[in-house]
Motif scaffolding. Structure first.
Motif, short mmCIF file in Angstrom:
data_model
loop_
_atom_site.label_atom_id
_atom_site.label_comp_id
_atom_site.label_asym_id
_atom_site.label_seq_id
_atom_site.Cartn_x
_atom_site.Cartn_y
_atom_site.Cartn_z
N GLN A 110 9.62 14.91 -0.25
CA GLN A 110 8.57 13.97 -0.26
C GLN A 110 9.34 12.60 -1.08
O GLN A 110 9.85 12.59 -2.02
CB GLN A 110 7.48 14.43 -1.14
CG GLN A 110 7.05 15.57 -0.96
CD GLN A 110 5.60 15.38 0.02
OE1 GLN A 110 5.51 14.14 0.42
NE2 GLN A 110 5.11 16.39 0.34
N THR A 111 8.94 11.46 -0.37
CA THR A 111 9.30 10.00 -1.01
C THR A 111 8.13 9.36 -1.00
O THR A 111 7.42 9.22 0.01
CB THR A 111 10.51 9.42 -0.20
OG1 THR A 111 11.65 10.29 -0.17
CG2 THR A 111 10.99 8.17 -0.60
N ARG A 112 7.73 8.54 -2.04
CA ARG A 112 6.89 7.56 -2.24
C ARG A 112 7.34 6.27 -1.40
O ARG A 112 8.37 5.63 -1.91
CB ARG A 112 6.48 7.15 -3.71
CG ARG A 112 5.37 6.46 -4.10
CD ARG A 112 3.98 7.19 -3.56
NE ARG A 112 2.90 6.92 -4.20
CZ ARG A 112 1.56 6.91 -3.70
NH1 ARG A 112 1.45 7.87 -2.68
NH2 ARG A 112 0.57 6.49 -4.38
N CYS A 113 6.59 5.78 -0.51
CA CYS A 113 6.92 4.47 0.20
C CYS A 113 5.76 3.83 0.13
O CYS A 113 4.76 3.79 -0.48
CB CYS A 113 7.04 5.04 1.66
SG CYS A 113 8.31 6.46 1.85
N ILE A 116 2.95 17.18 -4.21
CA ILE A 116 2.25 16.05 -4.58
C ILE A 116 0.64 16.33 -4.30
O ILE A 116 0.57 17.36 -3.63
CB ILE A 116 2.59 15.03 -3.60
CG1 ILE A 116 2.64 15.26 -2.12
CG2 ILE A 116 3.78 14.19 -4.11
CD1 ILE A 116 1.47 14.47 -1.41
N GLU A 117 -0.24 15.66 -4.76
CA GLU A 117 -1.68 16.00 -4.48
C GLU A 117 -2.39 14.86 -4.11
O GLU A 117 -1.68 13.63 -4.58
CB GLU A 117 -2.28 16.43 -5.75
CG GLU A 117 -1.78 17.70 -6.48
CD GLU A 117 -2.59 18.49 -7.69
OE1 GLU A 117 -3.26 17.63 -8.26
OE2 GLU A 117 -2.05 19.39 -8.12
N MET A 118 -3.25 14.75 -3.15
CA MET A 118 -3.89 13.73 -2.62
C MET A 118 -5.36 13.96 -2.36
O MET A 118 -5.55 14.97 -2.25
CB MET A 118 -3.29 13.22 -1.18
CG MET A 118 -1.88 12.86 -1.23
SD MET A 118 -1.21 12.26 0.22
CE MET A 118 -1.44 13.78 1.06
N ILE A 143 0.84 -1.25 -0.25
CA ILE A 143 0.03 -0.17 -0.03
C ILE A 143 0.79 1.33 0.01
O ILE A 143 1.74 1.47 0.89
CB ILE A 143 -0.89 0.15 1.08
CG1 ILE A 143 -1.81 -1.26 1.42
CG2 ILE A 143 -1.83 1.30 1.27
CD1 ILE A 143 -2.78 -1.71 0.17
N PRO A 144 0.90 2.07 -1.11
CA PRO A 144 1.60 3.26 -1.12
C PRO A 144 1.25 4.30 -0.23
O PRO A 144 0.13 4.36 0.13
CB PRO A 144 1.58 3.51 -2.86
CG PRO A 144 0.33 3.19 -3.02
CD PRO A 144 0.05 2.06 -2.16
N TYR A 145 2.19 5.20 0.12
CA TYR A 145 2.07 6.35 0.86
C TYR A 145 3.01 7.46 0.54
O TYR A 145 4.04 6.97 0.21
CB TYR A 145 1.91 6.08 2.29
CG TYR A 145 3.00 5.78 3.20
CD1 TYR A 145 3.95 6.81 3.71
CD2 TYR A 145 3.30 4.47 3.26
CE1 TYR A 145 4.96 6.28 4.49
CE2 TYR A 145 4.24 4.15 3.82
CZ TYR A 145 5.28 4.97 4.42
OH TYR A 145 6.11 4.64 5.48
N TRP A 146 2.69 8.75 0.90
CA TRP A 146 4.06 9.80 0.62
C TRP A 146 4.35 9.94 2.00
O TRP A 146 3.90 9.96 3.13
CB TRP A 146 3.27 11.02 -0.01
CG TRP A 146 2.93 10.91 -1.31
CD1 TRP A 146 1.76 10.89 -1.92
CD2 TRP A 146 3.94 11.02 -2.30
NE1 TRP A 146 1.81 10.69 -3.27
CE2 TRP A 146 3.13 11.11 -3.61
CE3 TRP A 146 5.36 11.13 -2.26
CZ2 TRP A 146 3.88 10.85 -4.59
CZ3 TRP A 146 5.96 11.05 -3.75
CH2 TRP A 146 5.20 11.08 -4.87
#
Length: 146
Positions: free
Chosen positions: A22-25, A92-94, A7-10
């Motif tokens: 900001q890193t995509r994890c 980033i946009e969420m 499951i991705p999160y910033w």
């Protein structure tokens, strides 16, 4: 059963020089286990800590100029959309179904006055967010929560 979820999160974090990024994890530490007698489900149990849940409503057109998160916190958009910009320029946009870990404490103000992050709403609806503020020290390493 299917493979373990990813499951991705910033992750908004600060490096040793006090610059936010900001890193995509991904959450990857899943265990297939029933809860309370229910059928098995995938669970990723995070380390126990004291926490405070805070709900926020950011009005249409809201912009929070440069600031730091008050503590390491999970941020979950419930409705509406919002954006977050780090000191390194990453924006980033969420929206609902996405989430981030805000962990940019102890940033150093740069020459242009940036410190931490900026954030704001997108579109013609308020952004309703739920934060789970963790009462733990920040970690200066991206993707440390799995």
């Amino acid at each position: 059963m299917t493979d373990k979820p990813r499951i991705p999160y910033w992750h908004l974090w600060a490096d040793d020089d006090g610059v936010s990024h900001q890193t995509r994890c991904e959450l990857t530490d899943w265990e297939l286990k029933g809860v309370g007698g229910a059928a098995p489900q995938w669970n990723d149990t995070q380390e126990r800590s004291d926490a405070t849940v805070v709900f926020t409503v950011q009005p249409v057109g809201w912009v929070g100029e440069w600031h730091e998160n008050p503590a390491p916190q999970w941020i979950v958009p419930l409705s509406g959309r919002w954006w977050v910009e780090a000191m390194d320029g990453t924006r980033i946009e969420m929206g609902p179904g996405e989430f981030s870990l805000g962990e940019d404490q102890d940033c150093r103000q740069d020459r242009s006055g940036r410190k931490g992050h900026r954030a704001g709403t997108i579109g013609d609806q308020p952004a309703v967010l739920m934060t789970v503020r963790r009462h733990v020290p920040p970690v200066r390493q991206p993707c440390h929560l799995k």
